[in-house]
Design a protein around this motif. Structure first.
Motif, PDB file in Angstrom:
ATOM      1  N   SER A   9      12.283  -7.514   5.291  1.00 26.15           N
ATOM      2  CA  SER A   9      11.820  -6.288   4.645  1.00 26.15           C
ATOM      3  C   SER A   9      12.976  -5.317   4.414  1.00 26.15           C
ATOM      4  O   SER A   9      13.036  -4.644   3.382  1.00 26.15           O
ATOM      5  N   LYS A  10      13.936  -5.255   5.343  1.00 27.35           N
ATOM      6  CA  LYS A  10      15.120  -4.399   5.181  1.00 27.35           C
ATOM      7  C   LYS A  10      15.971  -4.901   4.012  1.00 27.35           C
ATOM      8  O   LYS A  10      16.437  -4.117   3.187  1.00 27.35           O
ATOM      9  N   GLU A  11      16.170  -6.214   3.925  1.00 26.94           N
ATOM     10  CA  GLU A  11      16.945  -6.791   2.833  1.00 26.94           C
ATOM     11  C   GLU A  11      16.267  -6.532   1.489  1.00 26.94           C
ATOM     12  O   GLU A  11      16.932  -6.213   0.501  1.00 26.94           O
ATOM     13  N   ALA A  19       8.546  -3.119   2.756  1.00 25.28           N
ATOM     14  CA  ALA A  19       9.664  -2.538   2.011  1.00 25.28           C
ATOM     15  C   ALA A  19       9.159  -1.556   0.956  1.00 25.28           C
ATOM     16  O   ALA A  19       9.741  -0.482   0.763  1.00 25.28           O
ATOM     17  N   LEU A  20       8.065  -1.890   0.299  1.00 23.59           N
ATOM     18  CA  LEU A  20       7.481  -1.005  -0.707  1.00 23.59           C
ATOM     19  C   LEU A  20       7.016   0.298  -0.077  1.00 23.59           C
ATOM     20  O   LEU A  20       7.228   1.383  -0.633  1.00 23.59           O
ATOM     21  N   SER A  21       6.414   0.210   1.070  1.00 16.95           N
ATOM     22  CA  SER A  21       5.962   1.403   1.787  1.00 16.95           C
ATOM     23  C   SER A  21       7.141   2.330   2.097  1.00 16.95           C
ATOM     24  O   SER A  21       7.039   3.552   1.953  1.00 16.95           O
ATOM     25  N   ALA A  22       8.262   1.750   2.482  1.00 24.93           N
ATOM     26  CA  ALA A  22       9.453   2.552   2.766  1.00 24.93           C
ATOM     27  C   ALA A  22      10.032   3.141   1.477  1.00 24.93           C
ATOM     28  O   ALA A  22      10.460   4.299   1.463  1.00 24.93           O
ATOM     29  N   VAL A  34      12.524   4.109   6.759  1.00 25.32           N
ATOM     30  CA  VAL A  34      13.416   2.988   6.482  1.00 25.32           C
ATOM     31  C   VAL A  34      13.950   2.419   7.788  1.00 25.32           C
ATOM     32  O   VAL A  34      14.141   1.206   7.912  1.00 25.32           O
ATOM     33  N   SER A  35      14.145   3.257   8.774  1.00 24.80           N
ATOM     34  CA  SER A  35      14.685   2.807  10.059  1.00 24.80           C
ATOM     35  C   SER A  35      13.733   1.853  10.782  1.00 24.80           C
ATOM     36  O   SER A  35      14.152   1.140  11.697  1.00 24.80           O
ATOM     37  N   GLU A  36      12.475   1.827  10.395  1.00 22.61           N
ATOM     38  CA  GLU A  36      11.504   0.915  11.010  1.00 22.61           C
ATOM     39  C   GLU A  36      11.576  -0.491  10.418  1.00 22.61           C
ATOM     40  O   GLU A  36      10.994  -1.425  10.970  1.00 22.61           O
ATOM     41  N   LEU A  37      12.262  -0.647   9.293  1.00 22.81           N
ATOM     42  CA  LEU A  37      12.376  -1.955   8.653  1.00 22.81           C
ATOM     43  C   LEU A  37      13.411  -2.809   9.367  1.00 22.81           C
ATOM     44  O   LEU A  37      14.414  -2.306   9.869  1.00 22.81           O
TER      45      LEU A  37
END
Length: 64
Positions: A32-34, A15-18, A25-28
């Motif tokens: 990690s998305k939450e 999540a931090l990387s995004a 973000v679409s890869e989360l």
């Protein structure tokens, strides 16, 4: 706030990387998305930087 498990630490890192624009973000997905949607960059950095040597792989939901 330190991470409670290796899984949580890894999800925070993703999540931090995004948040930083290093990954899409679409890869989360999942946790990690939450985390991306609900946490600030500093909170994610605190979780992601936790030393994971002594952490369990996962933690039961009752322990959270």
């Amino acid at each position: 706030m330190p991470a409670k498990s290796k899984s949580q630490q890894k999800a925070a890192g993703a999540a931090l990387s995004a948040k930083r624009g290093e990954t899409k973000v679409s890869e989360l997905k999942g946790a990690s998305k939450e985390m991306y949607d609900s946490m600030k960059e500093q909170e994610l950095e605190d979780l992601a930087s936790t030393d994971h040597d002594d952490l369990p792989e996962t933690v039961d939901k009752e322990e959270n």
